[in-house]
Design a protein around this motif. Structure first.
Motif, PDB file in Angstrom:
ATOM      1  N   VAL A   2      48.153  37.829  37.564  1.00 37.58           N
ATOM      2  CA  VAL A   2      49.303  38.591  37.345  1.00 37.58           C
ATOM      3  C   VAL A   2      49.523  39.732  38.390  1.00 37.58           C
ATOM      4  O   VAL A   2      48.710  40.202  38.957  1.00 37.58           O
ATOM      5  CB  VAL A   2      48.369  39.000  36.545  1.00 37.58           C
ATOM      6  CG1 VAL A   2      46.712  40.052  37.003  1.00 37.58           C
ATOM      7  CG2 VAL A   2      48.558  39.766  35.175  1.00 37.58           C
ATOM      8  N   GLN A   3      50.829  40.743  37.300  1.00 37.26           N
ATOM      9  CA  GLN A   3      51.246  42.208  38.269  1.00 37.26           C
ATOM     10  C   GLN A   3      50.459  42.820  37.693  1.00 37.26           C
ATOM     11  O   GLN A   3      51.237  42.883  36.232  1.00 37.26           O
ATOM     12  CB  GLN A   3      52.552  42.041  38.271  1.00 37.26           C
ATOM     13  CG  GLN A   3      53.236  40.840  39.627  1.00 37.26           C
ATOM     14  CD  GLN A   3      52.555  39.536  39.373  1.00 37.26           C
ATOM     15  OE1 GLN A   3      53.156  38.556  37.758  1.00 37.26           O
ATOM     16  NE2 GLN A   3      52.347  37.769  40.070  1.00 37.26           N
ATOM     17  N   LEU A   4      50.570  44.373  38.019  1.00 39.17           N
ATOM     18  CA  LEU A   4      50.159  45.200  37.365  1.00 39.17           C
ATOM     19  C   LEU A   4      50.707  46.767  38.126  1.00 39.17           C
ATOM     20  O   LEU A   4      51.289  46.771  39.591  1.00 39.17           O
ATOM     21  CB  LEU A   4      48.896  45.687  37.337  1.00 39.17           C
ATOM     22  CG  LEU A   4      47.518  44.533  37.315  1.00 39.17           C
ATOM     23  CD1 LEU A   4      46.117  45.458  37.954  1.00 39.17           C
ATOM     24  CD2 LEU A   4      47.910  44.387  35.890  1.00 39.17           C
ATOM     25  N   VAL A   5      51.779  47.843  36.851  1.00 36.22           N
ATOM     26  CA  VAL A   5      52.161  48.152  37.777  1.00 36.22           C
ATOM     27  C   VAL A   5      51.420  49.901  36.762  1.00 36.22           C
ATOM     28  O   VAL A   5      52.183  49.770  35.457  1.00 36.22           O
ATOM     29  CB  VAL A   5      53.906  48.145  36.969  1.00 36.22           C
ATOM     30  CG1 VAL A   5      54.683  49.336  37.420  1.00 36.22           C
ATOM     31  CG2 VAL A   5      54.313  46.694  37.854  1.00 36.22           C
ATOM     32  N   GLU A   6      51.368  50.532  37.621  1.00 32.18           N
ATOM     33  CA  GLU A   6      51.121  51.729  36.649  1.00 32.18           C
ATOM     34  C   GLU A   6      52.178  52.845  36.931  1.00 32.18           C
ATOM     35  O   GLU A   6      53.190  52.676  36.915  1.00 32.18           O
ATOM     36  CB  GLU A   6      50.266  52.451  37.758  1.00 32.18           C
ATOM     37  CG  GLU A   6      48.089  51.407  38.100  1.00 32.18           C
ATOM     38  CD  GLU A   6      48.342  51.228  39.318  1.00 32.18           C
ATOM     39  OE1 GLU A   6      47.563  50.314  40.076  1.00 32.18           O
ATOM     40  OE2 GLU A   6      50.106  50.772  39.823  1.00 32.18           O
ATOM     41  N   TYR A 107      31.928  48.144  39.729  1.00 29.32           N
ATOM     42  CA  TYR A 107      32.443  47.886  40.782  1.00 29.32           C
ATOM     43  C   TYR A 107      33.772  46.735  41.339  1.00 29.32           C
ATOM     44  O   TYR A 107      33.866  46.293  40.662  1.00 29.32           O
ATOM     45  CB  TYR A 107      31.123  46.257  41.533  1.00 29.32           C
ATOM     46  CG  TYR A 107      30.021  46.825  41.625  1.00 29.32           C
ATOM     47  CD1 TYR A 107      29.477  46.274  40.604  1.00 29.32           C
ATOM     48  CD2 TYR A 107      29.680  48.205  42.424  1.00 29.32           C
ATOM     49  CE1 TYR A 107      27.692  47.076  40.142  1.00 29.32           C
ATOM     50  CE2 TYR A 107      28.181  48.268  41.772  1.00 29.32           C
ATOM     51  CZ  TYR A 107      27.473  48.218  41.322  1.00 29.32           C
ATOM     52  OH  TYR A 107      25.973  48.451  41.108  1.00 29.32           O
ATOM     53  N   SER A 108      34.421  47.564  42.676  1.00 21.46           N
ATOM     54  CA  SER A 108      35.546  46.845  42.460  1.00 21.46           C
ATOM     55  C   SER A 108      36.131  45.997  43.118  1.00 21.46           C
ATOM     56  O   SER A 108      36.775  45.221  43.098  1.00 21.46           O
ATOM     57  CB  SER A 108      36.710  48.111  43.836  1.00 21.46           C
ATOM     58  OG  SER A 108      36.187  48.169  44.862  1.00 21.46           O
ATOM     59  N   ALA A 109      34.905  45.015  43.431  1.00 22.34           N
ATOM     60  CA  ALA A 109      34.873  44.287  44.252  1.00 22.34           C
ATOM     61  C   ALA A 109      35.036  42.940  42.525  1.00 22.34           C
ATOM     62  O   ALA A 109      35.110  41.759  43.204  1.00 22.34           O
ATOM     63  CB  ALA A 109      33.453  43.403  44.856  1.00 22.34           C
ATOM     64  N   MET A 110      34.872  42.893  41.624  1.00 19.82           N
ATOM     65  CA  MET A 110      34.885  42.516  40.429  1.00 19.82           C
ATOM     66  C   MET A 110      36.151  42.117  40.019  1.00 19.82           C
ATOM     67  O   MET A 110      36.206  40.699  39.369  1.00 19.82           O
ATOM     68  CB  MET A 110      34.096  43.604  39.287  1.00 19.82           C
ATOM     69  CG  MET A 110      32.354  43.497  39.455  1.00 19.82           C
ATOM     70  SD  MET A 110      31.964  41.462  38.870  1.00 19.82           S
ATOM     71  CE  MET A 110      32.781  41.635  37.493  1.00 19.82           C
ATOM     72  N   TYR A 111      36.776  42.623  40.504  1.00 18.30           N
ATOM     73  CA  TYR A 111      38.474  42.666  40.053  1.00 18.30           C
ATOM     74  C   TYR A 111      39.595  42.158  40.765  1.00 18.30           C
ATOM     75  O   TYR A 111      39.070  42.307  42.152  1.00 18.30           O
ATOM     76  CB  TYR A 111      39.344  44.123  40.163  1.00 18.30           C
ATOM     77  CG  TYR A 111      38.757  44.834  38.708  1.00 18.30           C
ATOM     78  CD1 TYR A 111      37.061  45.362  39.596  1.00 18.30           C
ATOM     79  CD2 TYR A 111      38.876  44.594  37.330  1.00 18.30           C
ATOM     80  CE1 TYR A 111      36.498  46.533  38.013  1.00 18.30           C
ATOM     81  CE2 TYR A 111      38.211  45.748  36.260  1.00 18.30           C
ATOM     82  CZ  TYR A 111      37.316  46.301  37.149  1.00 18.30           C
ATOM     83  OH  TYR A 111      36.830  47.315  35.799  1.00 18.30           O
ATOM     84  N   GLU A 112      39.965  41.100  40.464  1.00 10.34           N
ATOM     85  CA  GLU A 112      41.032  39.985  41.239  1.00 10.34           C
ATOM     86  C   GLU A 112      42.296  40.566  41.929  1.00 10.34           C
ATOM     87  O   GLU A 112      42.999  40.084  42.450  1.00 10.34           O
ATOM     88  CB  GLU A 112      41.059  39.039  39.967  1.00 10.34           C
ATOM     89  CG  GLU A 112      40.178  38.677  39.981  1.00 10.34           C
ATOM     90  CD  GLU A 112      39.822  37.536  38.875  1.00 10.34           C
ATOM     91  OE1 GLU A 112      39.796  35.816  39.337  1.00 10.34           O
ATOM     92  OE2 GLU A 112      39.581  37.672  37.516  1.00 10.34           O
ATOM     93  N   TYR A 113      43.106  41.260  41.150  1.00 11.99           N
ATOM     94  CA  TYR A 113      44.297  41.796  40.749  1.00 11.99           C
ATOM     95  C   TYR A 113      44.264  43.461  40.958  1.00 11.99           C
ATOM     96  O   TYR A 113      43.298  44.418  39.851  1.00 11.99           O
ATOM     97  CB  TYR A 113      44.753  41.142  39.952  1.00 11.99           C
ATOM     98  CG  TYR A 113      45.052  39.940  39.655  1.00 11.99           C
ATOM     99  CD1 TYR A 113      44.242  39.284  38.730  1.00 11.99           C
ATOM    100  CD2 TYR A 113      45.661  39.056  40.981  1.00 11.99           C
ATOM    101  CE1 TYR A 113      44.549  37.422  38.901  1.00 11.99           C
ATOM    102  CE2 TYR A 113      45.847  37.794  40.732  1.00 11.99           C
ATOM    103  CZ  TYR A 113      44.531  37.477  39.732  1.00 11.99           C
ATOM    104  OH  TYR A 113      45.071  35.693  39.245  1.00 11.99           O
ATOM    105  N   TRP A 114      45.085  44.437  41.626  1.00 14.20           N
ATOM    106  CA  TRP A 114      45.317  44.807  41.512  1.00 14.20           C
ATOM    107  C   TRP A 114      46.966  46.190  41.921  1.00 14.20           C
ATOM    108  O   TRP A 114      47.678  44.727  41.977  1.00 14.20           O
ATOM    109  CB  TRP A 114      44.514  46.039  43.236  1.00 14.20           C
ATOM    110  CG  TRP A 114      43.176  45.956  43.094  1.00 14.20           C
ATOM    111  CD1 TRP A 114      42.694  44.903  43.239  1.00 14.20           C
ATOM    112  CD2 TRP A 114      42.426  46.662  42.673  1.00 14.20           C
ATOM    113  NE1 TRP A 114      41.331  44.440  43.588  1.00 14.20           N
ATOM    114  CE2 TRP A 114      41.043  46.685  43.089  1.00 14.20           C
ATOM    115  CE3 TRP A 114      42.546  47.954  42.138  1.00 14.20           C
ATOM    116  CZ2 TRP A 114      39.628  47.065  42.507  1.00 14.20           C
ATOM    117  CZ3 TRP A 114      41.094  49.284  42.103  1.00 14.20           C
ATOM    118  CH2 TRP A 114      39.742  48.254  42.472  1.00 14.20           C
TER     119      TRP A 114
END
Length: 124
Positions: A2-6, A107-114
């Motif tokens: 997934v791609q994320l754009v803030e 926890y940030s380590a839980m997340y796969e995509y940024w």
């Protein structure tokens, strides 16, 4: 993947408001729990807020509780962070993140995509 754009960051005076958006593409958005993190200069990335897949449960850091609200619109593949009563200490780059994993969303380590981040600057 997934791609994320803030988007939605900017410069605001203390006491002001901003709404950040994070648009997702690439996979079924409703499969992902979403989080917001922030990183100030010289500091580690820290948890801000998270929301479960359905939006039924939300979580906040103590420092933003009562001032920030996370929400999502699964039809628009977007998660939001409404920020009010902003303080200079809220100044940071804000990142959204996505995960299919269950567990503790602090926890940030839980997340796969940024995402790439959006700058929020609060002047005093």
């Amino acid at each position: 993947q997934v791609q994320l754009v803030e988007s939605g960051g900017g410069l605001v005076q203390a006491g002001g408001s901003l709404r950040l958006s994070c648009a997702a593409s690439g996979r079924t958005f409703s499969n992902y729990a979403m989080g917001w993190f922030r990183q100030a200069p010289g500091k580690e990335r820290e948890f801000v807020a998270a929301i479960r897949r359905s939006g039924g449960s939300t979580y906040y850091a103590d420092s933003v509780k009562g001032r920030f609200t996370i929400s999502r619109d699964n039809a628009k593949n977007t998660v939001y962070l409404q920020m009010v009563s902003l303080k200079p200490e809220d100044t940071a780059v804000y990142y959204c993140a996505a995960t299919t994993r269950g567990g503790t969303y602090y926890y940030s380590a839980m997340y796969e995509y940024w995402g790439q981040g959006t700058q929020v600057t609060v002047s005093s």
